[in-house]
Design an enzyme around this catalytic site. Structure first.
Site, PDB file in Angstrom:
ATOM      1  N   GLU A   1       1.194  -0.897 -10.431  1.00  0.00           N
ATOM      2  CA  GLU A   1       0.362  -0.877 -10.985  1.00  0.00           C
ATOM      3  C   GLU A   1       0.315  -1.610 -12.411  1.00  0.00           C
ATOM      4  O   GLU A   1      -0.121  -1.225 -13.381  1.00  0.00           O
ATOM      5  CB  GLU A   1       0.126   0.979 -11.417  1.00  0.00           C
ATOM      6  CG  GLU A   1       0.045   1.587 -10.104  1.00  0.00           C
ATOM      7  CD  GLU A   1      -0.680   2.836 -10.013  1.00  0.00           C
ATOM      8  OE1 GLU A   1      -1.513   3.113 -11.209  1.00  0.00           O
ATOM      9  OE2 GLU A   1      -0.394   3.775  -9.280  1.00  0.00           O
TER      10      GLU A   1
ATOM     11  N   GLN B   1      26.330   3.367 -16.490  1.00  0.00           N
ATOM     12  CA  GLN B   1      27.388   3.135 -17.508  1.00  0.00           C
ATOM     13  C   GLN B   1      28.104   4.211 -17.783  1.00  0.00           C
ATOM     14  O   GLN B   1      29.591   4.197 -17.972  1.00  0.00           O
ATOM     15  CB  GLN B   1      26.809   2.212 -18.790  1.00  0.00           C
ATOM     16  CG  GLN B   1      27.940   1.650 -19.344  1.00  0.00           C
ATOM     17  CD  GLN B   1      28.370   0.236 -18.493  1.00  0.00           C
ATOM     18  OE1 GLN B   1      27.899  -0.345 -17.681  1.00  0.00           O
ATOM     19  NE2 GLN B   1      29.622  -0.161 -18.810  1.00  0.00           N
TER      20      GLN B   1
ATOM     21  N   ARG C   1      -2.014   4.122 -14.579  1.00  0.00           N
ATOM     22  CA  ARG C   1      -0.738   3.693 -15.353  1.00  0.00           C
ATOM     23  C   ARG C   1      -0.198   4.843 -16.209  1.00  0.00           C
ATOM     24  O   ARG C   1       1.072   4.699 -16.439  1.00  0.00           O
ATOM     25  CB  ARG C   1      -1.340   2.520 -16.121  1.00  0.00           C
ATOM     26  CG  ARG C   1      -1.669   1.422 -15.460  1.00  0.00           C
ATOM     27  CD  ARG C   1      -2.478  -0.036 -16.237  1.00  0.00           C
ATOM     28  NE  ARG C   1      -2.531  -0.888 -15.117  1.00  0.00           N
ATOM     29  CZ  ARG C   1      -3.409  -1.882 -15.458  1.00  0.00           C
ATOM     30  NH1 ARG C   1      -4.011  -2.061 -16.512  1.00  0.00           N
ATOM     31  NH2 ARG C   1      -3.181  -2.916 -14.457  1.00  0.00           N
TER      32      ARG C   1
ATOM     33  N   ILE D   1       0.687  -1.209   0.049  1.00  0.00           N
ATOM     34  CA  ILE D   1       0.096   0.111   0.089  1.00  0.00           C
ATOM     35  C   ILE D   1       1.014   1.247   0.010  1.00  0.00           C
ATOM     36  O   ILE D   1       1.442   1.639   1.043  1.00  0.00           O
ATOM     37  CB  ILE D   1      -1.019  -0.024   1.117  1.00  0.00           C
ATOM     38  CG1 ILE D   1      -1.570  -1.288   1.480  1.00  0.00           C
ATOM     39  CG2 ILE D   1      -1.840   1.373   0.969  1.00  0.00           C
ATOM     40  CD1 ILE D   1      -2.452  -1.647   0.341  1.00  0.00           C
TER      41      ILE D   1
ATOM     42  N   GLY E   1      32.374   3.847 -12.869  1.00  0.00           N
ATOM     43  CA  GLY E   1      32.581   3.467 -11.314  1.00  0.00           C
ATOM     44  C   GLY E   1      31.635   4.410 -10.651  1.00  0.00           C
ATOM     45  O   GLY E   1      31.195   4.158  -9.394  1.00  0.00           O
TER      46      GLY E   1
HETATM   47  N1  CAA Z   1     -10.113  -1.138 -17.726  1.00  0.00           N
HETATM   48  C1  CAA Z   1     -11.510  -1.331 -17.466  1.00  0.00           C
HETATM   49  N2  CAA Z   1     -11.978  -2.604 -17.229  1.00  0.00           N
HETATM   50  C2  CAA Z   1     -11.108  -3.494 -17.212  1.00  0.00           C
HETATM   51  C3  CAA Z   1      -9.635  -3.336 -17.305  1.00  0.00           C
HETATM   52  C4  CAA Z   1      -9.209  -2.241 -17.472  1.00  0.00           C
HETATM   53  N3  CAA Z   1      -7.891  -2.035 -17.975  1.00  0.00           N
HETATM   54  N4  CAA Z   1      -9.052  -4.703 -17.391  1.00  0.00           N
HETATM   55  C5  CAA Z   1     -10.032  -5.575 -16.962  1.00  0.00           C
HETATM   56  N5  CAA Z   1     -11.093  -5.003 -16.756  1.00  0.00           N
HETATM   57  C6  CAA Z   1     -12.620  -5.374 -16.740  1.00  0.00           C
HETATM   58  C7  CAA Z   1     -13.179  -6.427 -17.612  1.00  0.00           C
HETATM   59  O1  CAA Z   1     -13.694  -5.826 -18.630  1.00  0.00           O
HETATM   60  C8  CAA Z   1     -13.797  -7.377 -17.157  1.00  0.00           C
HETATM   61  O2  CAA Z   1     -15.076  -6.837 -17.058  1.00  0.00           O
HETATM   62  P1  CAA Z   1     -16.483  -7.656 -17.173  1.00  0.00           P
HETATM   63  O3  CAA Z   1     -16.485  -8.991 -16.117  1.00  0.00           O
HETATM   64  O4  CAA Z   1     -17.435  -6.750 -16.965  1.00  0.00           O
HETATM   65  O5  CAA Z   1     -16.457  -8.398 -18.311  1.00  0.00           O
HETATM   66  C9  CAA Z   1     -13.295  -7.116 -15.559  1.00  0.00           C
HETATM   67  O6  CAA Z   1     -12.526  -6.321 -15.351  1.00  0.00           O
HETATM   68  C10 CAA Z   1     -12.338  -8.710 -15.475  1.00  0.00           C
HETATM   69  O7  CAA Z   1     -11.368  -8.572 -16.238  1.00  0.00           O
HETATM   70  P2  CAA Z   1     -10.818  -9.932 -16.539  1.00  0.00           P
HETATM   71  O8  CAA Z   1     -12.005 -10.981 -17.142  1.00  0.00           O
HETATM   72  O9  CAA Z   1      -9.989  -9.634 -18.051  1.00  0.00           O
HETATM   73  O10 CAA Z   1     -10.101 -10.373 -15.504  1.00  0.00           O
HETATM   74  P3  CAA Z   1      -8.814 -11.216 -15.483  1.00  0.00           P
HETATM   75  O11 CAA Z   1      -9.120 -11.577 -13.895  1.00  0.00           O
HETATM   76  O12 CAA Z   1      -8.655 -12.142 -16.508  1.00  0.00           O
HETATM   77  O13 CAA Z   1      -7.564 -10.299 -15.303  1.00  0.00           O
HETATM   78  C11 CAA Z   1      -6.042  -8.396 -15.521  1.00  0.00           C
HETATM   79  C12 CAA Z   1      -7.573  -8.863 -15.856  1.00  0.00           C
HETATM   80  C13 CAA Z   1      -5.838  -7.479 -16.685  1.00  0.00           C
HETATM   81  C14 CAA Z   1      -5.036  -9.346 -15.518  1.00  0.00           C
HETATM   82  C15 CAA Z   1      -6.189  -7.561 -14.190  1.00  0.00           C
HETATM   83  O14 CAA Z   1      -6.507  -8.566 -13.076  1.00  0.00           O
HETATM   84  C16 CAA Z   1      -5.074  -6.868 -13.979  1.00  0.00           C
HETATM   85  O15 CAA Z   1      -4.811  -5.516 -14.323  1.00  0.00           O
HETATM   86  N6  CAA Z   1      -4.037  -7.069 -13.098  1.00  0.00           N
HETATM   87  C17 CAA Z   1      -3.213  -6.327 -12.595  1.00  0.00           C
HETATM   88  C18 CAA Z   1      -3.291  -5.610 -11.131  1.00  0.00           C
HETATM   89  C19 CAA Z   1      -2.688  -4.461 -11.218  1.00  0.00           C
HETATM   90  O16 CAA Z   1      -2.395  -3.595 -11.988  1.00  0.00           O
HETATM   91  N7  CAA Z   1      -2.522  -4.142  -9.722  1.00  0.00           N
HETATM   92  C20 CAA Z   1      -2.014  -3.020  -9.360  1.00  0.00           C
HETATM   93  C21 CAA Z   1      -1.841  -2.681  -7.741  1.00  0.00           C
HETATM   94  S1  CAA Z   1      -2.064  -1.135  -7.164  1.00  0.00           S
HETATM   95  C22 CAA Z   1      -0.477  -0.328  -6.946  1.00  0.00           C
HETATM   96  O17 CAA Z   1       0.259  -0.982  -7.682  1.00  0.00           O
HETATM   97  C23 CAA Z   1      -0.818   1.042  -6.717  1.00  0.00           C
HETATM   98  C24 CAA Z   1       0.406   1.555  -6.133  1.00  0.00           C
HETATM   99  O18 CAA Z   1       0.328   1.613  -4.721  1.00  0.00           O
HETATM  100  C25 CAA Z   1       1.634   2.027  -6.640  1.00  0.00           C
END
Ligand code: CAA
Length: 391
Positions: free
Chosen positions: A375, A348, A254, A165, A352
């Protein structure tokens, strides 16, 4: 240093965009860069820095003026964020998370009362926001999260743990994604809610602070919820749609990380260009060697390409272009890999001296790495990009 690096942006900038970018640059130059090495060493960011961002209006850049925000377009916000990252990447990620994730989610899905109670103070800098999606066993596979929200009289009771977080250490509220529906094995997007959780709520437990490679001044913590009661008026939108809200917001997040990466890369390039001019070997500045020129040319080209793609993606977001999701992932993928490339080459160039903490490129190299991870990893961005090709 040639001014061209500062001059560039996505297309021709309006006077307002130039003004905001220059303000951010001046703030970064005077208040961030001189302290970046110390904050990295101490792995700590003074809260006053966040207060200063609030005073500048930088904690509500995308929020309409009716909620005390600056009401800027995405391009202008990213121009400012890039400059903040140029000064200190840890400050930039705190700003990016706050602006791109919790404030945007409350703006998009909050009730008028939630906007008054939570959004307005966040925009004024009186409250810093965090975003809690990931868990120890749910990172790229966000939909597999297990933190549980159980229905009770007048609200929900949260139990479970969240990981990684940003702003969790000294933030004031967290938007937490927790499972609201366990009636079946949910692999899809529904059945997850988003809850507004103040960090001083009973049952909110701050876990360990991660000892990170880079962006060390940005405190990254684990948190857990122990029978934490959230009243109904702190549920954001539909209690089954939290994951969708989070993934939608991450498209903007992103872009923020792409701007952070571009700022880091620009700083590394500038240091390398200057050093190659000052450093003499074999009787001449090393920039006279063609091998060095090729390196600097490759670095500069990637920085400009990252910024151009970011500008294209920002414009797509603001115009509601159907390609906005794909472009956000492209911008994040390209800029973070460019930052890693440019900072590696900068080390690079310094030889050093690039490998020791006395020179800033060592820190920039460490700061760059996480932009390929948080993210959404580069691998996840490629999945999003490829999927969009078939929509
Ligand atoms: N924008 C909008 N909607 C999205 C989306 C996007 N980028 N990606 C997925 N969705 C929607 C899909 O359309 C789908 O909607 P429906 O169920 O209505 O059709 C739903 O979300 C689920 O999507 P998927 O069925 O494709 O889900 P999935 O489980 O196969 O995986 C994934 C999708 C792209 C892998 C997603 O899980 C993902 O982006 N994973 C990465 C997680 C991430 O980025 N975490 C960041 C943590 S936060 C952080 O880092 C903040 C920090 O503190 C710096």
């Amino acid at each position: 240093m040639p001014d061209t690096l500062l001059q560039t942006g996505p297309g021709v900038l309006s006077p307002e965009q130039q003004q905001i970018r220059d303000l951010a640059r001046q703030f970064a130059e005077e208040n961030l860069r001189p302290h970046a090495e110390e904050w990295d060493r101490e792995a700590h960011l003074p809260r006053e820095v966040v207060d200063q961002l609030g005073e500048l209006g930088f904690l509500g850049m995308l929020i309409p003026e009716e909620f005390d925000g600056l009401g800027l377009d995405t391009t202008t916000y990213l121009l400012a964020l890039e400059q903040i990252a140029w000064g200190d990447a840890s400050v930039a990620v705190a700003m990016s998370v706050h602006n791109s994730l919790p404030t945007q989610m409350i703006l998009s899905h909050g009730t008028p009362e939630q906007k008054e109670c939570w959004l307005r103070p966040m925009v004024r800098g009186e409250m810093l926001g965090s975003f809690a999606l990931s868990e120890a066993d749910a990172g790229s596979d966000a939909a597999s999260l297990t933190a549980q929200a159980t229905r009770t009289d007048g609200g929900w009771v949260l139990n479970g743990s969240k990981a990684w977080i940003t702003n969790g250490g000294f933030g004031d509220l967290v938007l937490a994604m927790c499972r609201t529906d366990t009636s079946e094995d949910r692999r899809g997007s529904k059945g997850i809610g988003c809850f507004i959780v103040p960090t001083d709520a009973d049952g909110y437990v701050l876990g360990k602070k991660e000892d990170k490679m880079g962006q060390r001044a940005s405190e990254t913590v684990g948190i857990s919820f122990h029978d934490l009661f959230v009243p109904d008026d702190q549920v954001l939108g539909d209690p089954g749609m939290g994951l969708i809200y989070a993934l939608q917001a991450l498209n903007g997040g992103r872009l923020g990380i792409a701007a952070v990466a571009t700022g880091i890369a620009t700083a590394a390039l500038e240091y390398a260009v200057r050093y190659a001019d000052e450093r003499r070997q074999f009787g001449t500045p090393i920039r006279q060697f063609q091998g060095m020129q090729f390196k600097l040319a490759n670095m500069a080209t990637r920085v400009e390409a990252a910024r151009a793609l970011l500008g294209r993606a920002a414009a797509a977001k603001d115009s509601g272009d159907a390609a906005a999701t794909q472009l956000a992932s492209m911008a994040k993928l390209f800029a973070s890999e460019a930052a890693m490339y440019v900072t590696t080459e900068a080390v690079q160039v310094f030889g050093g001296y690039g490998y020791i903490k006395e020179y800033p490129v060592e820190r920039l190299f460490r700061d760059a790495k996480v932009t390929e991870i948080y993210e959404g990893t580069s691998e996840i961005q490629r999945i999003v990009i490829a999927r969009e090709l078939y929509r």
